[in-house]
Design a protein around this motif. Structure first.
Motif, PDB file in Angstrom:
ATOM      1  N   TYR A 110       6.920 -13.354   3.309  1.00 58.01           N
ATOM      2  CA  TYR A 110       5.654 -12.717   3.473  1.00 58.01           C
ATOM      3  C   TYR A 110       5.661 -11.423   2.667  1.00 58.01           C
ATOM      4  O   TYR A 110       6.882 -10.580   2.539  1.00 58.01           O
ATOM      5  CB  TYR A 110       5.292 -12.186   4.876  1.00 58.01           C
ATOM      6  N   VAL A 111       4.883 -11.132   1.634  1.00 59.23           N
ATOM      7  CA  VAL A 111       4.780 -10.090   0.807  1.00 59.23           C
ATOM      8  C   VAL A 111       3.691  -9.073   1.181  1.00 59.23           C
ATOM      9  O   VAL A 111       2.436  -9.659   1.054  1.00 59.23           O
ATOM     10  CB  VAL A 111       4.576 -10.435  -0.916  1.00 59.23           C
ATOM     11  N   LEU A 112       3.964  -7.945   1.472  1.00 62.16           N
ATOM     12  CA  LEU A 112       2.993  -6.856   1.698  1.00 62.16           C
ATOM     13  C   LEU A 112       2.937  -5.854   0.528  1.00 62.16           C
ATOM     14  O   LEU A 112       3.782  -5.335   0.049  1.00 62.16           O
ATOM     15  CB  LEU A 112       3.498  -6.250   2.839  1.00 62.16           C
ATOM     16  N   ARG A 113       1.686  -5.715  -0.032  1.00 66.88           N
ATOM     17  CA  ARG A 113       1.490  -4.900  -1.427  1.00 66.88           C
ATOM     18  C   ARG A 113       0.049  -4.640  -1.186  1.00 66.88           C
ATOM     19  O   ARG A 113      -0.772  -5.209  -0.262  1.00 66.88           O
ATOM     20  CB  ARG A 113       1.928  -5.625  -2.401  1.00 66.88           C
ATOM     21  N   ARG A 114      -0.577  -3.835  -2.240  1.00 68.82           N
ATOM     22  CA  ARG A 114      -1.660  -3.472  -2.117  1.00 68.82           C
ATOM     23  C   ARG A 114      -2.711  -4.557  -2.400  1.00 68.82           C
ATOM     24  O   ARG A 114      -2.345  -5.548  -3.039  1.00 68.82           O
ATOM     25  CB  ARG A 114      -2.077  -2.670  -3.341  1.00 68.82           C
ATOM     26  N   VAL A 115      -3.989  -4.504  -1.913  1.00 71.01           N
ATOM     27  CA  VAL A 115      -4.964  -5.836  -2.280  1.00 71.01           C
ATOM     28  C   VAL A 115      -6.071  -4.931  -2.870  1.00 71.01           C
ATOM     29  O   VAL A 115      -6.210  -3.900  -3.090  1.00 71.01           O
ATOM     30  CB  VAL A 115      -5.408  -6.269  -0.873  1.00 71.01           C
ATOM     31  N   MET A 116      -7.114  -5.883  -3.398  1.00 70.60           N
ATOM     32  CA  MET A 116      -8.189  -5.344  -4.137  1.00 70.60           C
ATOM     33  C   MET A 116      -9.209  -4.889  -3.077  1.00 70.60           C
ATOM     34  O   MET A 116      -9.153  -5.088  -1.876  1.00 70.60           O
ATOM     35  CB  MET A 116      -9.037  -6.792  -4.761  1.00 70.60           C
ATOM     36  N   ASN A 117      -9.941  -3.943  -3.479  1.00 69.87           N
ATOM     37  CA  ASN A 117     -10.847  -3.109  -2.459  1.00 69.87           C
ATOM     38  C   ASN A 117     -12.017  -4.375  -2.077  1.00 69.87           C
ATOM     39  O   ASN A 117     -12.105  -5.501  -2.781  1.00 69.87           O
ATOM     40  CB  ASN A 117     -11.777  -2.103  -3.321  1.00 69.87           C
ATOM     41  N   LYS A 118     -13.018  -3.881  -1.320  1.00 70.27           N
ATOM     42  CA  LYS A 118     -13.982  -4.811  -0.837  1.00 70.27           C
ATOM     43  C   LYS A 118     -14.730  -5.190  -2.002  1.00 70.27           C
ATOM     44  O   LYS A 118     -15.425  -6.493  -1.683  1.00 70.27           O
ATOM     45  CB  LYS A 118     -14.771  -4.049   0.294  1.00 70.27           C
ATOM     46  N   THR A 119     -15.034  -4.828  -2.973  1.00 68.93           N
ATOM     47  CA  THR A 119     -15.812  -5.127  -4.125  1.00 68.93           C
ATOM     48  C   THR A 119     -15.168  -5.907  -4.923  1.00 68.93           C
ATOM     49  O   THR A 119     -15.719  -6.542  -6.117  1.00 68.93           O
ATOM     50  CB  THR A 119     -16.574  -4.139  -4.733  1.00 68.93           C
ATOM     51  N   GLU A 120     -13.812  -6.285  -4.904  1.00 66.35           N
ATOM     52  CA  GLU A 120     -12.908  -7.202  -5.861  1.00 66.35           C
ATOM     53  C   GLU A 120     -13.030  -6.453  -7.183  1.00 66.35           C
ATOM     54  O   GLU A 120     -12.941  -7.272  -7.966  1.00 66.35           O
ATOM     55  CB  GLU A 120     -13.735  -8.501  -5.764  1.00 66.35           C
ATOM     56  N   THR A 121     -13.208  -5.083  -7.337  1.00 65.43           N
ATOM     57  CA  THR A 121     -13.225  -4.626  -8.847  1.00 65.43           C
ATOM     58  C   THR A 121     -12.012  -3.788  -9.123  1.00 65.43           C
ATOM     59  O   THR A 121     -11.701  -3.514 -10.207  1.00 65.43           O
ATOM     60  CB  THR A 121     -14.490  -3.677  -8.854  1.00 65.43           C
ATOM     61  N   GLN A 124      -6.793  -1.320  -4.173  1.00 63.13           N
ATOM     62  CA  GLN A 124      -6.627  -0.287  -3.408  1.00 63.13           C
ATOM     63  C   GLN A 124      -5.532   0.778  -3.913  1.00 63.13           C
ATOM     64  O   GLN A 124      -4.646   0.206  -4.447  1.00 63.13           O
ATOM     65  CB  GLN A 124      -6.656  -0.459  -1.897  1.00 63.13           C
ATOM     66  N   GLN A 125      -5.815   2.175  -3.598  1.00 58.91           N
ATOM     67  CA  GLN A 125      -4.696   3.249  -4.148  1.00 58.91           C
ATOM     68  C   GLN A 125      -3.430   2.852  -2.899  1.00 58.91           C
ATOM     69  O   GLN A 125      -2.365   3.348  -3.448  1.00 58.91           O
ATOM     70  CB  GLN A 125      -5.183   4.604  -3.970  1.00 58.91           C
ATOM     71  N   ASP A 126      -3.914   2.643  -2.013  1.00 58.85           N
ATOM     72  CA  ASP A 126      -2.434   2.422  -0.823  1.00 58.85           C
ATOM     73  C   ASP A 126      -2.315   0.951  -0.197  1.00 58.85           C
ATOM     74  O   ASP A 126      -3.316   0.265  -0.269  1.00 58.85           O
ATOM     75  CB  ASP A 126      -2.964   3.562   0.234  1.00 58.85           C
ATOM     76  N   ILE A 127      -1.401   0.820   0.337  1.00 61.93           N
ATOM     77  CA  ILE A 127      -1.149  -0.311   1.287  1.00 61.93           C
ATOM     78  C   ILE A 127      -1.758   0.060   2.626  1.00 61.93           C
ATOM     79  O   ILE A 127      -1.466   0.753   3.491  1.00 61.93           O
ATOM     80  CB  ILE A 127       0.233  -0.707   1.469  1.00 61.93           C
ATOM     81  N   THR A 128      -3.056  -0.591   2.929  1.00 56.03           N
ATOM     82  CA  THR A 128      -3.965  -0.297   4.098  1.00 56.03           C
ATOM     83  C   THR A 128      -3.685  -1.454   5.043  1.00 56.03           C
ATOM     84  O   THR A 128      -3.016  -2.561   5.137  1.00 56.03           O
ATOM     85  CB  THR A 128      -5.425  -0.022   3.707  1.00 56.03           C
ATOM     86  N   MET A 129      -4.567  -1.152   6.275  1.00 51.59           N
ATOM     87  CA  MET A 129      -4.469  -2.252   7.427  1.00 51.59           C
ATOM     88  C   MET A 129      -5.122  -3.491   6.734  1.00 51.59           C
ATOM     89  O   MET A 129      -4.909  -4.488   7.188  1.00 51.59           O
ATOM     90  CB  MET A 129      -5.127  -1.554   8.490  1.00 51.59           C
ATOM     91  N   ALA A 130      -5.976  -3.408   5.602  1.00 55.21           N
ATOM     92  CA  ALA A 130      -6.483  -4.439   5.090  1.00 55.21           C
ATOM     93  C   ALA A 130      -5.608  -5.554   4.500  1.00 55.21           C
ATOM     94  O   ALA A 130      -5.674  -6.756   4.582  1.00 55.21           O
ATOM     95  CB  ALA A 130      -7.581  -4.120   4.024  1.00 55.21           C
ATOM     96  N   ALA A 131      -4.569  -4.832   3.952  1.00 54.97           N
ATOM     97  CA  ALA A 131      -3.264  -5.640   3.409  1.00 54.97           C
ATOM     98  C   ALA A 131      -2.657  -6.162   4.624  1.00 54.97           C
ATOM     99  O   ALA A 131      -1.859  -7.430   4.305  1.00 54.97           O
ATOM    100  CB  ALA A 131      -2.427  -4.909   2.368  1.00 54.97           C
ATOM    101  N   LEU A 132      -2.289  -5.414   5.542  1.00 52.31           N
ATOM    102  CA  LEU A 132      -1.515  -5.869   6.451  1.00 52.31           C
ATOM    103  C   LEU A 132      -2.039  -6.917   7.426  1.00 52.31           C
ATOM    104  O   LEU A 132      -1.475  -7.899   7.854  1.00 52.31           O
ATOM    105  CB  LEU A 132      -1.009  -4.583   7.506  1.00 52.31           C
ATOM    106  N   CYS A 133      -3.496  -6.794   7.877  1.00 48.71           N
ATOM    107  CA  CYS A 133      -4.163  -7.573   8.744  1.00 48.71           C
ATOM    108  C   CYS A 133      -5.219  -8.156   8.203  1.00 48.71           C
ATOM    109  O   CYS A 133      -5.924  -9.184   8.861  1.00 48.71           O
ATOM    110  CB  CYS A 133      -4.456  -6.950   9.917  1.00 48.71           C
ATOM    111  N   GLY A 134      -5.809  -8.102   7.100  1.00 49.07           N
ATOM    112  CA  GLY A 134      -6.900  -8.444   6.414  1.00 49.07           C
ATOM    113  C   GLY A 134      -7.981  -8.114   7.322  1.00 49.07           C
ATOM    114  O   GLY A 134      -8.233  -7.077   7.748  1.00 49.07           O
ATOM    115  N   HIS A 135      -9.034  -8.870   7.400  1.00 52.55           N
ATOM    116  CA  HIS A 135     -10.137  -8.419   8.210  1.00 52.55           C
ATOM    117  C   HIS A 135     -10.366  -9.196   9.291  1.00 52.55           C
ATOM    118  O   HIS A 135     -11.383  -8.987  10.231  1.00 52.55           O
ATOM    119  CB  HIS A 135     -11.553  -8.655   7.376  1.00 52.55           C
TER     120      HIS A 135
END
Length: 382
Positions: A110-121, A124-135
């Motif tokens: 499993y690789v934990l790293r920054r993901v794209m923002n909600k608009t996919e543009t 993200q600046q940080d590794i957030t819960m969106a990267a850890l857990c998705g939605h």
């Protein structure tokens, strides 16, 4: 599970192969040997913190350790006595698990790293819960990964690249897992600035330190990446032993730009206004953002090298022709070194402020050049 997204990897340097694709890790034998010694003597930690400057091979080491662990031979491999301890992290590319790692689809990685923002543009600046857990709490979340049954009793590995980018909520979540790690699970955290991590995270990890690369290792690492340069000394000097920074310098004409700076500052203490204006104007306008940022970085590097020259003498390696003579001229004493060091701090703060308020690039560069010119007149008399 690790996947290969359509978007650029936040853990990959533009113009260089992804760390998982790097066949040989150069310049880090001590870190590799420290891990192998712990593995061979049964002193494996559940958490490993790989530290060092950016671009020196920390991510490559993390992927090599992950591949090594995921291809770990079964416990009964030594039917006729104990198998000899491994002396290398190298795994045959034909190994089935190694091929899965290379494809980014190993079920126990499993690789934990920054993901794209909600608009996919943008990332993200940080590794957030969106990267850890998705939605949701689906099969691709870290929680689901940690609680799945390890395939055939094999190890599971989590790479966090980089741990410096975890926000506080994610960091606390990872800390809980490090405090009570699942069986046969190894966390590999990559950090450029470990002092910024939670002290409790650092205390639960064994540290592997990666050092800047020497000239030969730098040349070998670049050659492996398909990059050959005739002026390896200048590149290794300016990149300060970082392959990642070397690639950035090459892709954005950094060596030539630093050569231009040395030529400009070679006219000090009087300076050449025409050259200064041309340099400043080249950093302004649409499409010059990268050159502007590179110029600021290289000016900061020049000032650091000038300050060091006053303390330890001219450098033994040069970032550009005639640089050593110039630094000896501008910073002949330790008093001059202090003057240059103070200017470096002042201009670094001025640069950060100028970028924050979108100051005109040409005006900012010219202002910095004039301050360097004024300091040169003071330093040569020190």
């Amino acid at each position: 599970m690790s996947t290969v997204p359509d978007h650029p990897h936040p853990d990959q340097i533009a113009g260089a192969p992804h760390p998982r694709e790097t066949r040989t890790l150069f310049g880090q034998p001590r870190a590799q040997d420290a891990f192998l010694e712990a593995y061979s003597t049964g002193r494996m930690h559940s958490g490993w913190l790989i530290t060092g400057p950016q671009g020196v091979g920390k991510a490559t080491l993390a992927w090599k350790i992950a591949t090594f662990l995921l291809t770990e031979p079964p416990a009964d491999a030594g039917l006729f006595g104990e198998a000899p301890p491994p002396t290398s992290l190298t795994v045959s590319p034909d190994n089935a698990d190694a091929r899965l790692v290379q494809s980014g689809a190993h079920p126990r990685l499993y690789v934990l790293r920054r993901v794209m923002n909600k608009t996919e543009t943008a990332l993200q600046q940080d590794i957030t819960m969106a990267a850890l857990c998705g939605h949701d709490d689906g099969p691709n979340t870290l929680k689901a990964f940690l609680h799945m049954r390890a395939t055939e009793g094999g190890r599971r590995v989590i790479i966090i690249d980089c741990a410096d980018e975890m926000n506080r909520t994610v960091a606390n979540s990872i800390l809980k897992e490090l405090e009570e790690p699942p069986k046969n699970t190894t966390f590999i955290l990559i950090s450029h600035q470990p002092s910024g991590l939670l002290p409790t995270i650092r205390s639960r990890c064994r540290v592997l330190r990666c050092a800047p690369l020497g000239h030969d290792d730098m040349a070998a690492a670049l050659h492996q990446a398909g990059i050959d340069v005739p002026n390896a000394e200048s590149l290794a000097t300016l990149s300060e032993g970082s392959v990642g920074e070397a690639v950035r310098l090459l892709h954005h004409d950094g060596l030539a730009l630093y050569g231009d700076l040395v030529k400009l500052f070679g006219t000090l203490p009087d300076g050449d206004r025409q050259i200064a204006l041309a340099l400043a104007n080249s950093c302004a306008g649409k499409g010059a953002e990268v050159r502007f940022a590179m110029t600021l970085d290289l000016m900061d590097r020049f000032l650091s090298r000038t300050a060091r020259a006053g303390v330890s003498g001219p450098p033994t390696t040069q970032g550009a022709p005639h640089e050593a003579l110039l630094l000896a001229k501008l910073s002949p004493t330790d008093r001059a070194a202090r003057i240059w060091a103070e200017l470096g701090q002042d201009l670094s703060a001025r640069s950060r402020h100028g970028r924050a308020v979108n100051l005109d690039p040409a005006a900012l560069i010219l202002d910095m050049i004039f301050k360097i010119e004024a300091t040169a007149k003071k330093a040569v008399k020190a």
